[in-house]
Design an enzyme around this catalytic site. Structure first.
Site, PDB file in Angstrom:
ATOM      1  N   ASP A 140      -7.229   0.994   7.818  1.00 48.54           N
ATOM      2  CA  ASP A 140      -5.908   1.570   8.063  1.00 48.54           C
ATOM      3  C   ASP A 140      -6.051   3.059   8.365  1.00 48.54           C
ATOM      4  OD1 ASP A 140      -6.290   2.812   5.611  1.00 48.54           O
ATOM      5  OD2 ASP A 140      -4.802   1.614   4.545  1.00 48.54           O
ATOM      6  N   ASP A 187       0.839  -1.195   0.000  1.00 53.74           N
ATOM      7  CA  ASP A 187       0.000   0.000   0.000  1.00 53.74           C
ATOM      8  C   ASP A 187       0.881   1.254   0.000  1.00 53.74           C
ATOM      9  OD1 ASP A 187      -2.343  -1.440   0.014  1.00 53.74           O
ATOM     10  OD2 ASP A 187      -2.578  -1.380   2.193  1.00 53.74           O
ATOM     11  N   ARG A 235      -4.042  -5.358   7.194  1.00 54.94           N
ATOM     12  CA  ARG A 235      -5.133  -4.463   7.619  1.00 54.94           C
ATOM     13  C   ARG A 235      -6.290  -5.259   8.214  1.00 54.94           C
ATOM     14  NH1 ARG A 235      -7.346  -1.528   2.846  1.00 54.94           N
ATOM     15  NH2 ARG A 235      -6.218  -2.981   1.530  1.00 54.94           N
ATOM     16  N   TYR A 240       6.340  -8.826   8.293  1.00 60.96           N
ATOM     17  CA  TYR A 240       5.952  -7.434   8.490  1.00 60.96           C
ATOM     18  C   TYR A 240       6.112  -7.028   9.955  1.00 60.96           C
ATOM     19  CZ  TYR A 240       3.431  -8.071   4.047  1.00 60.96           C
ATOM     20  OH  TYR A 240       3.092  -8.347   2.748  1.00 60.96           O
TER      21      TYR A 240
END
Length: 297
Positions: free
Chosen positions: A81, A38, A173, A67
Site C-alpha cells: 500500500d 487499516d 492490498r 470496497y
C-alpha cells in the site's frame, strides 16, 4: 445500551482508536468492532455496544464486504500500500480496458491469495508485521478467499479504480499487488474506502466527529438515537416470533418443536418483539445457539 453504530471511519485512525473513542462517549466497557480497517482506509466500521458484541462474529465473518479501491500501477511497495517503502518502479505498458479486464478475470471467484507480509496474521505466535519490522522474512501461506465482484470503475493512468465485493479474510492490498503482477508493471493500493459490510452501508454511516459533536450537545440521547438494534447483525435470517411458553423454554436453553421445512437457522423474537435468541434447526426442533438477556448491562 445494546446495539450497533455504523461509523464512517476517518483516515489516520486505527479501528481500535475508534472503539476507544466510542467507549469513552458511551461510558460502556463492552465495545468492539466487526472487521479491522487499516489506519489509512476510510469507510464503514461496524461498532458493537453492550450485548451486541456477542453478535460481532455474524457481521465480521458471515457477511460480504464492499470496497472502492484505488490502485497505483508502476510502483511496488514493501507493504503493498501507499504507507510502505518503494521497492520497484516500472514503466506502464500501453494498457486498454480489455487488457485490464483480462488481468482481473482470474482474480474473481474463489481464489488463493498470499497475505501481505505486513499483516496482523500470526506466524509461530508473532504478528507478521512485527516479524517484518524486525527484518525477519516469512512467506505467509496462501489462503482461500472469495471475490464475488471485481469491476473496473475507471482507469486514468497510473491510477485505476476498482469496485470489490468480497468475503471475510480478503486483503485488498494483496489484490492490488497481484493485479500489478498480472499486468507486468507492479502495483500497490493507493487508497481504500469500505462502502458496505453486510447490511451496513456507507450511505447510512455516521462520521465519528459528528457523533462526538451530537453527544456533546445531548449526552443523554444522542447515542441512543443513532444506535441500530442488535438484530441488524442477522437481518437476512428468517424471523420466528415466539409465544410466552416457547420464549420461556428458549430462555432456559431448551429446544422447541419446528416444522419439517424449517430453515437451518433463524432469529427468535420474544412476544414484545425484542431479539431473544439465535436458533439452529436439528431436523425436528429449534435449539438455541445464543440466548440474549438485554437487561444484563
Amino acid at each position: 445500551m445494546h446495539g450497533f453504530l455504523n461509523i464512517d471511519k476517518p483516515s489516520g485512525m486505527t479501528s481500535h482508536d475508534v472503539v476507544v473513542r466510542i467507549r469513552r462517549l458511551s461510558g460502556q466497557r463492552r465495545v468492539g468492532h466487526a472487521g479491522t480497517l487499516d489506519p489509512a482506509a476510510t469507510g464503514v466500521l461496524v461498532v458493537a455496544l453492550g450485548g451486541a458484541t456477542r453478535l460481532i462474529e455474524y457481521v465480521q465473518h458471515q457477511t460480504l464486504k464492499r470496497y472502492l479501491a484505488a490502485v497505483r500501477l508502476g510502483i511496488t511497495t514493501t507493504t503493498d500500500d501507499a504507507d510502505g517503502e518503494v521497492v520497484v518502479r516500472q514503466p506502464l505498458p500501453p494498457l486498454d480496458r480489455a487488457m485490464i479486464e483480462e488481468a482481473l478475470a482470474p482474480l474473481r471467484g474463489t481464489i488463493w491469495q498470499t497475505p501481505p507480509m505486513y499483516a496482523a496474521l500470526h506466524h509461530q505466535g508473532r504478528r507478521l508485521y512485527a516479524l517484518a519490522r524486525a527484518g525477519v522474512t516469512v512467506e505467509p501461506p496462501p489462503r482461500q478467499v472469495y471475490i464475488e465482484r471485481l469491476e473496473l470503475v475507471e482507469y486514468k493512468p497510473p491510477l485505476l479504480t476498482l469496485d470489490v465485493v468480497c468475503g471475510s479474510g480478503t486483503y485488498i492490498r494483496a489484490l492490488a499487488r497481484d493485479l500489478g503482477v498480472a499486468l507486468g508493471c507492479g502495483a500497490h493500493l493507493a487508497a481504500l474506502r469500505r462502502t458496505a459490510v453486510g447490511a451496513f452501508r456507507i450511505e447510512d454511516a455516521l462520521p465519528l466527529h459528528i457523533l462526538e459533536e451530537e453527544v456533546r450537545h445531548n449526552p443523554s440521547e444522542a447515542l441512543y438515537r443513532r444506535l441500530l438494534p442488535p438484530e441488524v447483525a442477522v437481518a437476512d435470517w428468517s424471523v420466528l416470533c415466539l409465544d410466552e411458553e416457547h420464549a420461556r423454554r428458549i430462555r432456559h436453553g431448551l429446544s422447541i418443536p419446528a416444522s419439517s421445512n424449517a430453515p437451518l437457522q433463524t432469529r427468535a423474537h420474544a412476544p414484545d418483539g425484542t431479539l431473544l435468541a439465535l436458533l439452529r434447526y436439528d431436523g425436528s426442533h429449534w435449539r438455541p445457539i445464543k440466548v440474549f438477556d438485554w437487561t444484563d448491562a
